[in-house]
Design an enzyme around this catalytic site. Sequence first.
Site, PDB file in Angstrom:
ATOM      1  N   PRO A   1       0.687  -1.276  -0.109  1.00  0.00           N
ATOM      2  CA  PRO A   1      -0.055  -0.024  -0.017  1.00  0.00           C
ATOM      3  C   PRO A   1       0.812   1.239   0.037  1.00  0.00           C
ATOM      4  O   PRO A   1       1.878   1.354   0.559  1.00  0.00           O
ATOM      5  CB  PRO A   1      -0.721   0.051   1.261  1.00  0.00           C
ATOM      6  CG  PRO A   1      -0.972  -1.492   1.473  1.00  0.00           C
ATOM      7  CD  PRO A   1       0.684  -2.176   0.997  1.00  0.00           C
ATOM      8  N   CYS A   2       0.374   2.288  -0.546  1.00  0.00           N
ATOM      9  CA  CYS A   2       1.127   3.584  -0.608  1.00  0.00           C
ATOM     10  C   CYS A   2       0.846   4.786  -0.214  1.00  0.00           C
ATOM     11  O   CYS A   2       1.069   5.832  -0.350  1.00  0.00           O
ATOM     12  CB  CYS A   2       1.342   3.863  -2.447  1.00  0.00           C
ATOM     13  SG  CYS A   2      -0.347   4.165  -3.076  1.00  0.00           S
ATOM     14  N   GLN A   3      -0.124   4.629   0.695  1.00  0.00           N
ATOM     15  CA  GLN A   3      -0.732   5.751   1.295  1.00  0.00           C
ATOM     16  C   GLN A   3       0.055   6.494   2.235  1.00  0.00           C
ATOM     17  O   GLN A   3      -0.090   7.784   2.265  1.00  0.00           O
ATOM     18  CB  GLN A   3      -2.305   5.420   2.070  1.00  0.00           C
ATOM     19  CG  GLN A   3      -3.459   5.017   1.337  1.00  0.00           C
ATOM     20  CD  GLN A   3      -3.582   3.388   1.130  1.00  0.00           C
ATOM     21  OE1 GLN A   3      -2.483   3.071   1.080  1.00  0.00           O
ATOM     22  NE2 GLN A   3      -4.647   2.825   0.719  1.00  0.00           N
TER      23      GLN A   3
ATOM     24  N   MET B   1       3.015   6.888   1.456  1.00  0.00           N
ATOM     25  CA  MET B   1       4.341   7.356   0.477  1.00  0.00           C
ATOM     26  C   MET B   1       3.719   8.390  -0.669  1.00  0.00           C
ATOM     27  O   MET B   1       4.516   9.092  -1.046  1.00  0.00           O
ATOM     28  CB  MET B   1       4.864   6.120  -0.031  1.00  0.00           C
ATOM     29  CG  MET B   1       5.293   5.155   0.870  1.00  0.00           C
ATOM     30  SD  MET B   1       5.824   3.714  -0.317  1.00  0.00           S
ATOM     31  CE  MET B   1       5.581   2.512   1.018  1.00  0.00           C
TER      32      MET B   1
END
Length: 331
Positions: free
Chosen positions: A32-34, A36
């Site tokens: 998950p990228c939230q 970053m």
Amino acid sequence: MICGDITNPNIYQSIIRQSEKEGVNVILATPPCQGMSTVGQQDEDDERNYLTLPVIQAIKDLSPQYVAIENVPNYINTKIEYEGNRKLLTEIIKKELSVDYSISIEIINTEDFCVPQSRERVIILMTRKDMSSKWQIPPKDKTKVTMEDAIGWIPCIDPFVKDLSEDDFKKLFPLYEERKLKALAISRWNIPPVHIYRQVKAMQYTPTGKSAFDNSPQHRPMKDDGTFVKGYHNTYSRQRWDTPAFTVTMDNRKISSQGNVHPGRLIGKDENDEVIYSDARTLTLYELMRIMSIPDSWPLPPNTGEAFVRRIIGEGIPPLFVQKLFKNLPK
């Protein structure tokens, strides 16, 4: 499919056991990228930033021939607490895996691979060093697929305006029902978005590829109290027909968020002789699927909530690029 938290030892071991049973030789990881993403909080202490660690452990446990890790470009700048120090995720990957794997790190834009959307991603490819051929990013395609190519054939769709009376709505959008039926005949997911009138009105006077902040004062975005909305020029902004779409975000249902509004077409002038444009709305879910390169044959369960699918699409990577990446996997 194994659903669960990969940091739970029981879940992790079930993944490893099943992978060994199936003879898994390729890993695709999409942490998950939230924590970053530049459209997120960019919180280096977000616990999801640490989900690369079980990926590294899985690579060690399974020793696959090939590995791909996909994420937002800021992944390469993200640090986590590791062995008593803050270290870049890419440094940790190299430290733990470079003895056994050749590792390449590239930032790509999916518009270079016939996806009708500009979407940058970091792609980390690993090849086990005993393999004769390395896994590489496929060649770029010189052809750009534009918004016109992807959704230009879809007829006009009016938004549903939730804060107007029935009579006022019919007066402003007399063709709403007719256009809605045509839209749903294309796909059950081609659903007219729901908006409030002051936002719709601003977008009716916004040309293709422009922001409503450039409109004349009476047609700029306003608050309930009549004061002007303040925001960036990529909000309240129409897309362009002649380029790939802007990056689809999780907030893709909001006119007030980044580059979410349909390009629209010039439809004439109002009673005051001012130019107006069609489709004063965000993209429908079906249009989002098209610019995300999701096949029309996607067997999405009919009871799936629209808001849920919109959010998942905003988090995803275009499947057409993934298909091309895997077609380039050494035989």
